[in-house]
Enzyme design. Structure first.
Site, short mmCIF file in Angstrom:
data_model
loop_
_atom_site.label_atom_id
_atom_site.label_comp_id
_atom_site.label_asym_id
_atom_site.label_seq_id
_atom_site.Cartn_x
_atom_site.Cartn_y
_atom_site.Cartn_z
N ASN A 153 0.82 -1.22 0.00
CA ASN A 153 0.00 0.00 0.00
C ASN A 153 0.84 1.27 0.00
O ASN A 153 0.41 2.32 -0.44
CB ASN A 153 -0.95 0.01 1.20
CG ASN A 153 -0.26 -0.34 2.50
OD1 ASN A 153 0.31 -1.41 2.64
ND2 ASN A 153 -0.32 0.57 3.45
N GLN A 181 -4.94 -3.88 -1.91
CA GLN A 181 -4.62 -2.76 -2.80
C GLN A 181 -4.61 -3.15 -4.27
O GLN A 181 -4.58 -2.30 -5.14
CB GLN A 181 -3.26 -2.15 -2.43
CG GLN A 181 -3.27 -1.34 -1.15
CD GLN A 181 -4.10 -0.06 -1.24
OE1 GLN A 181 -4.48 0.39 -2.32
NE2 GLN A 181 -4.40 0.53 -0.10
N HIS A 203 -14.06 -0.08 -0.02
CA HIS A 203 -13.76 1.35 -0.18
C HIS A 203 -12.47 1.63 -0.92
O HIS A 203 -12.15 2.79 -1.20
CB HIS A 203 -13.79 2.07 1.18
CG HIS A 203 -12.62 1.81 2.06
ND1 HIS A 203 -11.58 2.69 2.16
CD2 HIS A 203 -12.33 0.80 2.91
CE1 HIS A 203 -10.70 2.23 3.04
NE2 HIS A 203 -11.13 1.07 3.50
N CYS A 328 -3.73 4.67 8.17
CA CYS A 328 -3.98 4.56 9.60
C CYS A 328 -2.88 5.26 10.39
O CYS A 328 -3.04 5.56 11.55
CB CYS A 328 -4.04 3.09 10.02
SG CYS A 328 -4.76 2.05 8.78
#
Ligand code: PLP
Length: 391
Positions: A153, A181, A203, A328
């Site tokens: 990612n 991803q 998402h 995050c």
């Protein structure tokens, strides 16, 4: 409405109109519970979920029986890692993963370590790739599971899973790959044949937040994952709780749309990414951390020496949405663990930004981003005494 240039598609994507339109009826007039087997409201919802599952299975060329809906990739990762650990505990307590995983894997592994499992964290090379020799050395008779991210990612690096899968299976172990991803960015047909488990998230592919999937391949040596959430017996008892019809319908629509022109979109993104990368690497001393030959078409991670990444993020903040690592951790002042694992110096890791492009990125936007970043890096360096004193 925010008017920044959005270059953070790996963090999340907008839920597209076609997806919202597909979901809407199932929030309102067709609101039935798929488990209500005695009336048409339930029948309609059940058939919508079945159709969505068939559509996803068709796009990914897998069996409908191999899919379990979750709330997102983090839950999927928890379900697979904890499920395999619990189920195969008597066979062995050793798990292998890499230092370059998403925190969802690393934190779940840390939890399992507390629960009596031993985890080996393989290093990665400067391109972010695992060495198969190292993996061979780490595999043991008691290794029950190898968890290896497919597309990173932060850097976009893609692991050579074919070779890895052969080694893992020859050892009698199972292979999970975090494919979050990669969905909708590259073709996953071969990957899903090579691994035993994978995970997806709505998402990240222009679908809704709060929906994900576990892919659990039907396997001669291994049957279903154990129950992860108890109650109600939904999803063959593996994940209890009322099935979320609208989000499942939306997720299926998002995957359908992504697969409609996957090849063309991959090519378009690659061209834009290369242009962006070229422009950013024209900035004095900047270096790319996305050097793996096999990599995502939309991601580029660049270090700007003599610039603090958090200061750069702040300076760019009013014009450009980017990230300094995994979403995050974007408020974190720790350098990216992925870049550190690749051997990037901490000071350089601190000065890195991840740019991730998506469906709505244009050539014009890429040009603007290059100009903005070039200007802000130069301004920050002007105020950095170390820049002045560099030899
Ligand atoms: N794995 C990877 C590689 C990710 O990029 C992400 C999200 O950033 C996750 C897992 C977690 O996904 P979710 O937000 O669906 O829990």
């Amino acid at each position: 409405m925010v008017s920044q240039l959005y270059f953070d598609y790996n963090a999340t994507t907008p839920c597209v109109k076609e997806v919202v339109d597909a979901m809407l009826p199932y929030f309102q007039e067709d609101f039935g519970n798929p488990s209500s087997s005695h009336h048409p409201y339930g029948w309609l919802a059940k058939s919508a979920v079945e159709e969505a599952t068939m559509s996803i299975a068709k796009a990914l060329d897998i069996s409908t029986n191999s899919l379990i809906y979750t709330s997102g990739a983090t839950e999927s990762i928890n379900m697979v890692l904890k499920g395999v650990a619990r189920k195969l505990r008597s066979k062995g307590r050793h798990i292998i993963t890499t230092q370059a995983e998403h925190k969802a894997v690393l934190d779940t592994c840390a939890f399992l370590e507390e629960d009596g499992f031993e985890v080996t964290y393989l290093g990665v090379d400067a391109k972010g790739l695992v060495s198969t020799k190292q993996l061979m050395r780490a595999l043991r008779p008691d290794t029950i599971l190898v968890s290896m991210i497919y597309a990173n990612n932060e850097t976009g690096a893609i692991q050579p899973l074919e070779e890895i899968a052969e080694l893992v299976h020859a050892n009698g172990s199972l292979l999970f790959s975090d494919t979050t991803q990669a969905l909708g960015k590259v073709d996953l047909t071969d990957v899903l044949r090579q691994v035993d488990f994978a995970c997806f998230s709505g998402h990240k592919v222009y679908g809704p937040k709060g929906i994900g999937l576990v892919y659990c391949k039907e396997n001669d040596n291994y049957d279903a994952l154990p129950s992860f959430i108890q109650g109600g017996g939904q999803q063959k008892g593996q994940r209890g709780g009322t099935i979320n019809t609208p989000l499942i319908v939306g997720f299926a629509k998002a995957i359908e749309l992504a697969y409609q022109n996957l090849g063309d979109e991959t090519t378009r993104l690659k061209t834009l990414r290369n242009r962006l990368e070229e422009g950013l690497l024209a900035i004095d001393l900047s270096v790319s951390n996305s050097t793996s030959e096999q990599r995502l078409p939309n991601t580029v991670n660049v270090s700007f020496p003599y610039v603090d990444g958090v200061n750069l993020l702040t300076a760019l903040g009013s014009q450009l949405a980017v990230s300094n690592g995994s979403a995050c951790n974007s408020a974190s002042v720790e350098p990216s663990h992925v870049l550190l694992a690749m051997g990037v110096e901490p000071s350089l890791a601190f000065s890195s930004l991840r740019f991730s492009l998506g469906r709505y990125t244009t050539q014009e936007e890429v040009k603007k981003v290059i100009a903005i970043v070039t200007q802000e890096v130069s301004k920050l360096r002007e105020n950095n005494i170390l820049w002045e004193r560099r030899s």
